[in-house]
Design an enzyme around this catalytic site. Structure first.
Site, short mmCIF file in Angstrom:
data_model
loop_
_atom_site.label_atom_id
_atom_site.label_comp_id
_atom_site.label_asym_id
_atom_site.label_seq_id
_atom_site.Cartn_x
_atom_site.Cartn_y
_atom_site.Cartn_z
N GLU A 236 38.56 63.76 52.02
CA GLU A 236 37.52 63.64 51.04
C GLU A 236 35.80 64.10 50.93
O GLU A 236 34.85 64.76 50.45
CB GLU A 236 37.22 62.06 49.91
CG GLU A 236 38.47 62.43 49.16
CD GLU A 236 38.70 60.55 48.07
OE1 GLU A 236 37.67 60.50 47.33
OE2 GLU A 236 38.79 62.16 46.43
N ASP B 164 41.19 44.33 48.44
CA ASP B 164 41.37 45.10 50.11
C ASP B 164 41.32 43.85 51.08
O ASP B 164 41.74 44.21 52.18
CB ASP B 164 39.98 46.04 50.58
CG ASP B 164 40.52 47.44 49.70
OD1 ASP B 164 41.52 47.87 49.01
OD2 ASP B 164 40.10 48.22 51.03
N ALA C 121 41.70 51.24 44.97
CA ALA C 121 40.47 50.51 43.51
C ALA C 121 41.65 50.46 42.74
O ALA C 121 41.37 49.25 41.75
CB ALA C 121 39.49 51.09 43.36
N GLY D 246 32.80 43.80 43.54
CA GLY D 246 33.71 44.97 44.10
C GLY D 246 34.11 44.96 42.42
O GLY D 246 34.41 44.35 41.79
N TYR D 247 35.53 46.06 43.31
CA TYR D 247 36.18 46.25 41.94
C TYR D 247 36.98 45.33 41.86
O TYR D 247 37.33 44.69 40.40
CB TYR D 247 37.26 47.35 41.95
CG TYR D 247 37.14 48.92 42.50
CD1 TYR D 247 37.13 49.82 42.09
CD2 TYR D 247 36.81 49.35 43.89
CE1 TYR D 247 36.27 50.98 41.56
CE2 TYR D 247 35.94 50.07 44.43
CZ TYR D 247 35.66 51.35 42.53
OH TYR D 247 35.11 52.64 43.22
N ALA D 248 37.56 44.67 42.16
CA ALA D 248 38.36 43.34 42.19
C ALA D 248 37.46 42.10 41.85
O ALA D 248 37.43 41.57 40.44
CB ALA D 248 39.14 42.73 43.05
N VAL E 234 28.26 36.50 51.93
CA VAL E 234 29.51 35.18 52.11
C VAL E 234 29.68 35.61 54.34
O VAL E 234 29.77 35.89 54.70
CB VAL E 234 30.56 35.57 51.92
CG1 VAL E 234 31.89 34.49 51.77
CG2 VAL E 234 30.46 34.95 49.75
N LYS F 178 26.89 40.16 48.45
CA LYS F 178 25.38 41.11 49.23
C LYS F 178 24.69 41.24 48.26
O LYS F 178 23.33 40.83 48.76
CB LYS F 178 26.37 42.06 50.05
CG LYS F 178 25.57 41.41 51.30
CD LYS F 178 26.48 42.62 52.46
CE LYS F 178 27.25 42.40 53.56
NZ LYS F 178 27.57 43.11 53.84
N GLY G 151 32.18 38.80 45.80
CA GLY G 151 31.65 40.07 46.00
C GLY G 151 32.12 40.68 44.51
O GLY G 151 33.16 39.70 43.51
#
Ligand SMILES: Cc1cc2nc3c(=O)[nH]c(=O)nc-3n(C[C@H](O)[C@H](O)[C@H](O)COP(=O)(O)OP(=O)(O)OC[C@H]3O[C@@H](n4cnc5c(N)ncnc54)[C@H](O)[C@@H]3O)c2cc1C
Length: 402
Positions: free
Chosen positions: A170, A298, A315, A12-14, A81, A38, A10
């Site tokens: 939002e 997450d 995030a 993303g942020y992490a 994955v 991905k 992944g």
């Protein structure tokens, strides 16, 4: 023994931040690094409501991973994955597989409809760039169709948003800015377009105090949002939501579910023990019973021992997990003691469109209106700075004037 292989799942942020921190803190001789994602790009998940409403170009919300991670230092694999085989230390991908010595699972969230009948089939969800772009296109198509299709109904122009948490509110903030523009573009009377929010809880945005919540509701209502709070959604059909004790049908041409998320289904596929779809990790962010697997963002519940409940999945937290995880991988490789994750809460800001918002920052300072909107842009730009550095901020940063 050869060099240990660290595989991050992944970007993303992490995952992206963990990878960048590992590049900085480990010498190339110390470990081989692999990042699996991905897509060949990272996207800012926290900007996706803007993509979905059509107020932000999808390309501004993403950047190429190879622009911020050196492919000569980190092997980049663009694949999905499917499953982690913990016993053999192997990751099964859609188009192959890869072994690991140390694994970081940071695959983010998936939409969770809590089994509400028809929701998965009939509602859109904001999950990634593709799903958000689809909402944007669908919304605009409803306007184009309304003007040409003699069978089109006025309710086709309506938008239903299920859920009044962060994402839902939002999104509403962006929709109230986008809809007048679509009305102008397609010569549609603004009064014909309903924007309706349905939420089972009696209030919106449970993480904010009452004053800020009333401000947010008033601001959105003034711009045309109808709230139906304390209203359970019984079913989602092709025509809209069926709600409440009397099974009222609220019709809409665009239906978006924002009412729940869960950790990546890869965790289920891989046989981890789950609580509400996520793994409750140890204080050092490792999966219980697995010394070589870290789970972040997450996908993880990280307990706030003082409060006796998990830290909220954000995030901000995901990027802080990354720092602890990178430090702990380094510590494992060097036989140093591992650190325990400690959340440094810098506050929360929710946007209500480009020029409005609410927030709590710097340990309790409440913000609303333009001050909160300005702070949100600072938060957004800080995020891409932490993930991509100054070049990405210049390319993708939010500098729109009010
Ligand atoms: C619209 C919206 C607004 C939000 N606003 C805020 C906010 O203002 N502040 C805040 O702190 N939080 C906010 N959040 C929550 C925040 O976005 C998440 O907590 C955060 O994205 C979690 O980071 P992560 O690294 O775990 O996952 P993500 O950042 O979502 O990254 C997951 C990565 O894994 C990849 N991936 C997923 N599945 C696979 C697979 N099977 N194979 C390969 N790759 C895969 C994805 O493509 C993605 O790159 C918001 C969320 C949404 C949806």
């Amino acid at each position: 023994m050869g060099k240990p292989k660290i595989v991050v799942l992944g970007a993303g942020y992490a995952g992206l931040k963990t990878t960048r921190e590992l590049v900085k803190s480990l010498a190339p001789e110390e470990a081989d690094l692999v990042l699996v994602n991905k897509h060949n790009y990272h996207y800012e998940t926290t900007w996706l409501h803007e993509v979905a409403a059509g107020t932000l170009n999808p390309n501004q919300a993403r950047f190429m991973i190879s622009d911020v991670v050196n492919p000569n230092r980190v092997r980049l694999i663009y694949d999905a994955v499917v499953e982690v085989n913990k016993e053999d230390q192997r990751v099964i991908l859609e188009n192959g597989e890869i072994t690991y010595d140390y694994l970081v699972i940071a695959l983010g969230f998936e939409s969770n409809t809590f089994g509400i009948k028809g929701m998965e089939e009939n509602a859109y969800a904001i999950v990634d760039i593709d799903s958000s772009r689809e909402i944007r296109e669908h919304l605009e198509y409803q306007f184009a169709k309304y003007k040409t299709d003699e069978n089109a109904k006025e309710s086709d122009l309506s938008i239903l948003v299920g859920g009044a948490g962060f994402t839902g509110i939002e999104l509403l903030g962006e929709l109230v800015e986008r809809i007048p523009k679509l009305c102008k573009k397609y010569d549609v009377d603004r009064h014909k377009v309903r924007i309706i929010n349905v939420e089972a809880m009696p209030s919106i945005l449970p993480m904010f105090d009452k004053d800020l919540v009333s401000y947010a509701m008033q601001s959105l209502e003034d711009r045309g949002v109808e709230f139906k709070l304390g209203t359970a959604i019984n079913e989602c059909t092709e025509d809209g939501f069926i709600v409440g004790d009397d099974n009222e049908l609220i019709e809409a041409g665009t239906v978006v579910w924002t009412g729940g998320v869960t950790g990546s289904s890869v965790l289920t596929e891989s046989g981890f023990e789950l609580t509400k779809g996520k793994v409750t990790v140890d204080g050092d962010l490792r999966a219980p019973g697995f010394d070589n697997i870290f789970i972040l963002g997450d996908c993880a519940w990280v307990m706030d021992e003082e409060a006796g409940r998990p830290f909220p999945p954000t995030a901000q937290a995901a990027m802080q997990h990354a720092d602890t995880c990178a430090n702990n991988i380094k510590a494992v490789l060097r036989n140093d003691p591992l650190e325990t994750f400690d959340f440094d809460d810098k506050g929360t800001v929710a946007s209500l469109g480009v020029t409005d918002g609410i927030g709590n920052v710097f340990s309790g300072t409440a913000l609303k209106g333009k001050a909160a909107a300005a702070m949100k842009k600072v938060v957004d730009n800080r995020s891409i700075y932490l993930l991509g550095g100054p070049k990405i901020v210049l390319k993708k940063g939010k500098f729109r004037p009010f």
